[in-house]
Structure formats: C-alpha cells, structure tokens
Design an enzyme around this catalytic site. Sequence first.
Site, short mmCIF file in Angstrom:
data_model
loop_
_atom_site.label_atom_id
_atom_site.label_comp_id
_atom_site.label_asym_id
_atom_site.label_seq_id
_atom_site.Cartn_x
_atom_site.Cartn_y
_atom_site.Cartn_z
N SER A 40 0.80 -1.23 0.00
CA SER A 40 0.00 0.00 0.00
C SER A 40 0.83 1.27 0.00
O SER A 40 0.38 2.31 -0.48
CB SER A 40 -0.93 0.01 1.22
N GLY A 78 -2.08 -4.18 1.08
CA GLY A 78 -2.21 -5.39 1.88
C GLY A 78 -1.25 -6.50 1.50
O GLY A 78 -1.25 -7.57 2.12
N ASN A 106 3.88 -5.43 5.87
CA ASN A 106 2.71 -6.18 6.33
C ASN A 106 3.10 -7.48 7.02
O ASN A 106 2.40 -7.94 7.93
CB ASN A 106 1.76 -6.47 5.15
N ASP A 189 -4.66 6.89 9.97
CA ASP A 189 -4.27 5.58 10.49
C ASP A 189 -2.86 5.58 11.08
O ASP A 189 -2.44 4.61 11.71
CB ASP A 189 -4.39 4.50 9.41
N HIS A 192 0.06 5.30 6.80
CA HIS A 192 0.25 5.67 5.39
C HIS A 192 0.50 7.17 5.23
O HIS A 192 -0.26 7.98 5.77
CB HIS A 192 -0.97 5.25 4.57
#
Length: 213
Positions: A40, A78, A106, A189, A192
């Site tokens: 991402s 993801g 991730n 979040d 990012h």
Amino acid sequence: MVSACGNQNSSADKQNSTAKTDTATAVRSNQKTILFFGDSLTAGYGLDDPSDAFPGVIQRKIDSLKLPYKVVNAGVSGETTAGGLGRIDWILKQKIDVFVLELGANDGLRGIPVTETFKNLQAIIDKVKAKYPDAKLLLLGMQVPPSMGKDYVTSFKDLFPRLAEKNKISLVPFLLAGVGGNPKLNQADGIHPTAEGAKIVAVNVWQVLKAEL
C-alpha cells in the site's frame, strides 16, 4: 501552379509528420522501465490521487530531468512478501530495467517470522535476476513499531541490510525516514503517508535510485 504548390506543401507536411512520429517512436523504444513492486505504501493507499504516491512523485522528477525512464507502479495494498512472491512471475512478463522492491511491512505488522520474510524476499530477488540479469535492483528497508517486541524489531530491521549485502544490491535503509511517526505527514491511520509525506519518501528513494539510472 497553385495546385502544384499545394501538393508540394502537403507532401512536406506529411514528411514532417512522419519524421515527428518516427522520433516519438524512437524515444519510446529507448525508454527504460523502473518497476516499483510493493504494498500500500507503493500503491498510494488513502491518497485522493494515487499518482501522489512516491513512485508518481519520482516519475515527475524523472520527467523534469528529461531522463528516458517510465515508472510502473505495481503496488498492491495489503500485500505480504508471500503474496508478492505469488505474483512476481506475472509481473516479470514486462521488460524491466530497474526493479525497486518494497515489501515486508505487512509481514512485520502481522508478526510473521523474519526468516520467512527473508526467504520470500530472496526468492523474489532470485526470480528478477534470473529473468533480467542486467536489471538493477533497489531494496527499500522497513521497520516495525516498538510494540512488536525488541528482539523482533531488531531482527526485522536487520533483514534488509543483510539481504542487500548478500545480493550486492542498493539499499534505502528506511523508506519512511522523516515521515514515520509524524502525525502531520501521515493519514489518520498513522501508517500511510499523506501526499506531503509521500514527497519526503520519494526523496529518500531518489537519493539512492538516481545513482542507478
């Protein structure tokens, strides 16, 4: 006479048009490809315009310098290193001159064993080298939050320089340097980058990437 002159002008226009087309084709044929393979962070998750992700910022930098490179953004939100390994063969169907590998974040957030992440990244690198032995590779280092535990945090951070050294490839020590942990440069979040944050990330990458072009 007027008719004759008109035909000559028309012929000249066609020749000029053909010359311009041939030049454009030649430029495209000489253009090399930089492929960003990641998750991402590469894809530009959460940004209003995905081209504001760091690969897009780098493309604009390249264009401003009139360098013969096009950027291909192969980021998938993801994505884990296992997922990347599963799709790398398909990605490598297109010719690649520079391969930028941005995966592992991730894995780290999920607590996947560092040995497994290392193994998957090595397998991806091996496939790129086998398919395009002349391609240049760049590895983007990542880190995980302290909450993952001291031993895991250290092992995860160290896997990227170990990979780079083993494969003799260039390394950006930490992709999110100057951005990670800064609320003003990250989305809600906290993971990012915003468009402004992505500009700094692009600088981190460009400082190493430019030497490979």
